[in-house]
Write an enzyme that holds these catalytic residues in place. Structure first.
Site, PDB file in Angstrom:
ATOM      1  N   THR A 121     131.478 131.010  -6.688  1.00 34.62           N
ATOM      2  CA  THR A 121     131.926 132.534  -6.441  1.00 34.62           C
ATOM      3  C   THR A 121     132.298 132.978  -7.814  1.00 34.62           C
ATOM      4  OG1 THR A 121     133.045 131.471  -4.417  1.00 34.62           O
ATOM      5  CG2 THR A 121     133.997 133.575  -5.242  1.00 34.62           C
ATOM      6  N   ASN A 214     136.881 135.968   1.449  1.00 36.20           N
ATOM      7  CA  ASN A 214     138.166 135.598   1.430  1.00 36.20           C
ATOM      8  C   ASN A 214     139.439 136.349   1.117  1.00 36.20           C
ATOM      9  OD1 ASN A 214     136.879 133.043   1.379  1.00 36.20           O
ATOM     10  ND2 ASN A 214     136.931 132.592  -0.803  1.00 36.20           N
ATOM     11  N   ILE A 256     145.635 133.455  12.414  1.00 35.48           N
ATOM     12  CA  ILE A 256     146.722 134.382  12.482  1.00 35.48           C
ATOM     13  C   ILE A 256     147.916 133.722  12.597  1.00 35.48           C
ATOM     14  CG2 ILE A 256     145.694 136.557  13.214  1.00 35.48           C
ATOM     15  CD1 ILE A 256     146.530 135.980  15.889  1.00 35.48           C
ATOM     16  N   TYR A 257     147.869 132.319  11.885  1.00 34.92           N
ATOM     17  CA  TYR A 257     149.337 131.286  12.123  1.00 34.92           C
ATOM     18  C   TYR A 257     150.053 131.625  10.857  1.00 34.92           C
ATOM     19  CZ  TYR A 257     146.889 129.193  16.037  1.00 34.92           C
ATOM     20  OH  TYR A 257     146.431 128.884  17.326  1.00 34.92           O
ATOM     21  N   GLY A 263     146.860 128.362   0.020  1.00 34.29           N
ATOM     22  CA  GLY A 263     146.806 127.799  -1.204  1.00 34.29           C
ATOM     23  C   GLY A 263     145.132 127.345  -1.514  1.00 34.29           C
ATOM     24  N   CYS A 266     140.431 128.138  -3.434  1.00 36.38           N
ATOM     25  CA  CYS A 266     139.647 129.580  -3.481  1.00 36.38           C
ATOM     26  C   CYS A 266     140.501 130.934  -3.181  1.00 36.38           C
ATOM     27  CB  CYS A 266     138.737 129.593  -2.136  1.00 36.38           C
ATOM     28  SG  CYS A 266     137.484 128.322  -2.493  1.00 36.38           S
ATOM     29  N   LYS A 269     142.603 132.263  -6.070  1.00 37.13           N
ATOM     30  CA  LYS A 269     141.813 132.525  -7.279  1.00 37.13           C
ATOM     31  C   LYS A 269     140.898 133.651  -6.985  1.00 37.13           C
ATOM     32  CE  LYS A 269     137.675 129.410  -7.338  1.00 37.13           C
ATOM     33  NZ  LYS A 269     136.719 130.748  -7.385  1.00 37.13           N
ATOM     34  N   LYS A 327     145.726 121.920   2.830  1.00 37.64           N
ATOM     35  CA  LYS A 327     145.457 122.044   4.413  1.00 37.64           C
ATOM     36  C   LYS A 327     145.197 120.703   4.495  1.00 37.64           C
ATOM     37  CE  LYS A 327     140.761 123.819   4.383  1.00 37.64           C
ATOM     38  NZ  LYS A 327     139.851 124.450   4.771  1.00 37.64           N
TER      39      LYS A 327
HETATM   40  N1  LIG Z   1     135.823 124.156  -2.698  1.00 36.42           N
HETATM   41  C1  LIG Z   1     135.629 125.016  -1.897  1.00 36.42           C
HETATM   42  O1  LIG Z   1     135.970 125.046  -0.549  1.00 36.42           O
HETATM   43  C2  LIG Z   1     134.623 126.303  -1.882  1.00 36.42           C
HETATM   44  C3  LIG Z   1     134.065 126.835  -0.978  1.00 36.42           C
HETATM   45  C4  LIG Z   1     133.247 127.858  -1.166  1.00 36.42           C
HETATM   46  C5  LIG Z   1     133.013 128.338  -2.514  1.00 36.42           C
HETATM   47  N2  LIG Z   1     133.503 127.516  -3.582  1.00 36.42           N
HETATM   48  C6  LIG Z   1     133.427 128.035  -4.894  1.00 36.42           C
HETATM   49  O2  LIG Z   1     132.179 127.240  -5.479  1.00 36.42           O
HETATM   50  C7  LIG Z   1     132.530 126.737  -6.676  1.00 36.42           C
HETATM   51  C8  LIG Z   1     132.661 125.367  -7.123  1.00 36.42           C
HETATM   52  O3  LIG Z   1     133.872 124.777  -6.355  1.00 36.42           O
HETATM   53  P1  LIG Z   1     134.243 123.556  -6.249  1.00 36.42           P
HETATM   54  O4  LIG Z   1     135.439 123.331  -5.348  1.00 36.42           O
HETATM   55  O5  LIG Z   1     133.121 122.664  -5.819  1.00 36.42           O
HETATM   56  O6  LIG Z   1     134.612 122.910  -7.679  1.00 36.42           O
HETATM   57  P2  LIG Z   1     134.931 121.267  -8.083  1.00 36.42           P
HETATM   58  O7  LIG Z   1     135.895 121.594  -9.489  1.00 36.42           O
HETATM   59  O8  LIG Z   1     135.027 120.625  -7.172  1.00 36.42           O
HETATM   60  O9  LIG Z   1     133.471 120.967  -8.639  1.00 36.42           O
HETATM   61  C9  LIG Z   1     132.630 121.618  -9.925  1.00 36.42           C
HETATM   62  C10 LIG Z   1     131.978 120.549 -10.578  1.00 36.42           C
HETATM   63  O10 LIG Z   1     130.980 121.066 -11.863  1.00 36.42           O
HETATM   64  C11 LIG Z   1     131.071 120.156 -12.765  1.00 36.42           C
HETATM   65  N3  LIG Z   1     130.538 121.125 -13.933  1.00 36.42           N
HETATM   66  C12 LIG Z   1     131.274 122.162 -14.748  1.00 36.42           C
HETATM   67  N4  LIG Z   1     130.474 122.329 -15.603  1.00 36.42           N
HETATM   68  C13 LIG Z   1     129.178 121.805 -15.499  1.00 36.42           C
HETATM   69  C14 LIG Z   1     128.021 121.886 -16.124  1.00 36.42           C
HETATM   70  N5  LIG Z   1     127.766 122.699 -17.427  1.00 36.42           N
HETATM   71  N6  LIG Z   1     127.015 121.086 -15.701  1.00 36.42           N
HETATM   72  C15 LIG Z   1     127.154 120.293 -14.711  1.00 36.42           C
HETATM   73  N7  LIG Z   1     128.189 120.125 -14.151  1.00 36.42           N
HETATM   74  C16 LIG Z   1     129.375 120.893 -14.550  1.00 36.42           C
HETATM   75  C17 LIG Z   1     132.399 119.896 -12.747  1.00 36.42           C
HETATM   76  O11 LIG Z   1     132.383 118.603 -13.745  1.00 36.42           O
HETATM   77  C18 LIG Z   1     132.746 119.508 -11.301  1.00 36.42           C
HETATM   78  O12 LIG Z   1     132.367 118.199 -10.923  1.00 36.42           O
HETATM   79  C19 LIG Z   1     133.565 127.691  -7.320  1.00 36.42           C
HETATM   80  O13 LIG Z   1     133.196 128.834  -7.649  1.00 36.42           O
HETATM   81  C20 LIG Z   1     134.348 127.879  -6.110  1.00 36.42           C
HETATM   82  O14 LIG Z   1     134.966 129.159  -5.882  1.00 36.42           O
HETATM   83  C21 LIG Z   1     134.291 126.491  -3.247  1.00 36.42           C
END
Ligand SMILES: NC(=O)c1ccc[n+]([C@@H]2O[C@H](COP(=O)([O-])OP(=O)(O)OC[C@H]3O[C@@H](n4cnc5c(N)ncnc54)[C@H](O)[C@@H]3O)[C@@H](O)[C@H]2O)c1
Length: 441
Positions: A121, A214, A256-257, A263, A266, A269, A327
């Protein structure tokens, strides 16, 4: 087709595994050596229902591989997804250092055409920065290799990530080249056979779509929490109000709960980052500022009820907590309301004994030994003065009230998710508090 997924966290690992599941050759990359070593040995770093067996199955049949080397992942790779973290910086803006580091690594190591897709994101304008970072590295190398960039924000929900990815409501793709469009169409074909659309658009709109989605969801939550607090004051029942408004199809009954605030990794932030983007462009997002303010206050609502019940003094009390993750169905503790509630209880001199079906290990990284971790949900209640229900895991929904009454020193329950009915609790001789209903009347 061979694809590389950089970042093997919640999004990257699920994305890579689901692509492998439909027959695409996937190489997952991460800079965390331990994580990659574990994945090679079949150890999954996160709790996500169904993920472990899918990773094992696809690793065994050679469709899913892991490496720490982006150069290795780029060998014969046509599409590279970047799914690294974009945590909030000190000012609330999205920190792009990991995204841009991946872009630079691509520029350093690519040998042939590659489509670099940002799945993280990221704020509007990031694709432009990614493109510039790749080009800068190619220029340093003195080579001319064609490449495209695209934005493909991810909408999966933790806890239901596999089915969300395999059967998405929609796939949003922002791009500006025909070659990129053809690649994305063929990659996502297996996921759209049942009619779910791939919505192609320009890159800036795709980047904006994720934040708007979001922020809309966060708005629904804060709106309902605000109305719930008013319901309590005026003597209305938020559960009835929710049913009353949810039956209007324009409003709908999802999301709508009322509760103790949103938290997770996502919503908090992303709301902050969008407010920040608007400010960068000289615009004030008044609604989202209020959404965030309501959410901050809501995380204290359960604690405030505890303090009121104990007349401002909880020193020496033992408080049981059911649920720690932000959650159910995940071990993710990022921005979990439980962390705020527990800190407030500890600061006020109480002892905390908590149980969560999967998140205790993850929670211990933040909370350490400041709290006691119980063996099961009933163990948490032994000699506790009251129970706070914080995360609505299914196993908490139909507890044995007799055992609960026996174990608690006083039968008092503060329900932060309204999973119990006030009338049932009264019948079972509990003093019961929840969100948006004044149960003392
Ligand atoms: N978690 C969710 O539910 C969700 C849903 C939709 C979108 N997103 C978005 O997706 C993105 C990732 O979220 P996440 O929850 O999977 O994060 P996360 O922290 O679980 O995973 C990120 C991974 O990237 C690795 N990393 C960092 N720099 C790196 C590099 N230079 N080379 C290789 N690996 C590297 C880290 O070691 C880590 O394992 C964010 O932007 C988040 O906002 C997350």
């Amino acid at each position: 087709m061979k694809v590389a997924i950089v970042g093997s966290g919640y999004v990257g690992l699920v994305t890579g595994t689901c692509f492998a599941e439909v027959g695409i050759d996937v190489m997952c990359v991460d800079i965390d050596k331990k994580k990659i070593e574990n994945l090679k040995n079949g150890i999954i770093p996160i709790y996500e229902p169904g993920l472990e067996e899918m990773v094992h199955r696809n690793t065994k049949r050679g469709k899913l591989q892991f490496t720490t080397s982006i150069a290795e992942a780029l060998e014969d790779c046509e599409v590279l997804f970047s799914a690294v973290g974009t945590p909030p910086g000190d000012d609330g803006s999205a920190d792009l250092q990991y995204v841009l580091s991946v872009a630079r690594d691509c520029g350093k190591h690519m040998k042939d055409y590659v489509l670099v897709v940002t799945k993280s994101t990221v704020p509007v304008g990031t694709a432009r920065k990614v493109k510039a970072a790749i080009q800068e590295e190619l220029d340093k190398r003195g080579v001319s290799i064609p490449f495209d960039v695209a934005s493909n924000p991810e909408f999966l929900k933790e806890g239901a990530a596999i089915s969300d990815f395999l059967k998405p409501d929609r796939i949003v793709v922002g791009l500006d080249s025909e070659r990129a469009e053809d690649l994305m169409k063929s990659l996502y074909k297996p996921f759209t056979l049942n009619g779910h659309p791939v919505i192609f658009m320009d890159i800036v709109s795709a980047e904006m779509t994720k934040y708007a989605a979001n922020s809309m969801l966060a708005t629904k939550i804060s709106f309902m929490n605000d109305i719930a607090n008013l319901c309590e004051i005026v003597g209305a029942d938020i559960n009835m109000v929710r049913k009353g408004i949810g039956s209007d199809s324009r409003i709908g009954n999802k999301f709508i709960y009322p509760g103790i605030g949103y938290g997770g990794s996502c919503f908090p932030k992303d709301v902050k980052a969008l407010i920040h983007t608007a400010e960068d462009f000289g615009y004030e997002l008044k609604v989202l500022k209020a959404v965030e303010a309501v959410n901050q206050d809501q995380k204290s609502v359960l604690f405030n009820k505890v303090m009121k019940f104990y007349k401002g003094d909880i020193k020496g009390k033992t408080i049981a907590i059911w649920g720690l993750s932000f959650k159910p169905q995940t071990d993710d503790m990022r921005e979990a309301p439980a962390l705020v509630i527990i800190q407030k209880l500890l600061d006020a001199g109480a002892k905390v004994k908590a149980y969560d079906p999967v998140a205790m290990k993850e929670a211990s990284h933040t909370l350490g030994d400041t709290i006691v971790y119980a063996d099961d949900q009933y163990d948490a209640l032994i000699d506790a003065d009251c129970l706070l229900l914080v995360t609505e895991w299914s196993e908490f929904k139909f507890p044995n009230f007799k055992i609960m009454r026996k174990l608690l020193t006083q039968p008092v329950v503060f329900d932060g998710r309204n999973i119990y009915e006030a009338a049932d609790m009264k019948r079972n001789d509990f003093t019961y508090f929840c969100i948006g209903i004044d149960t003392t009347k």
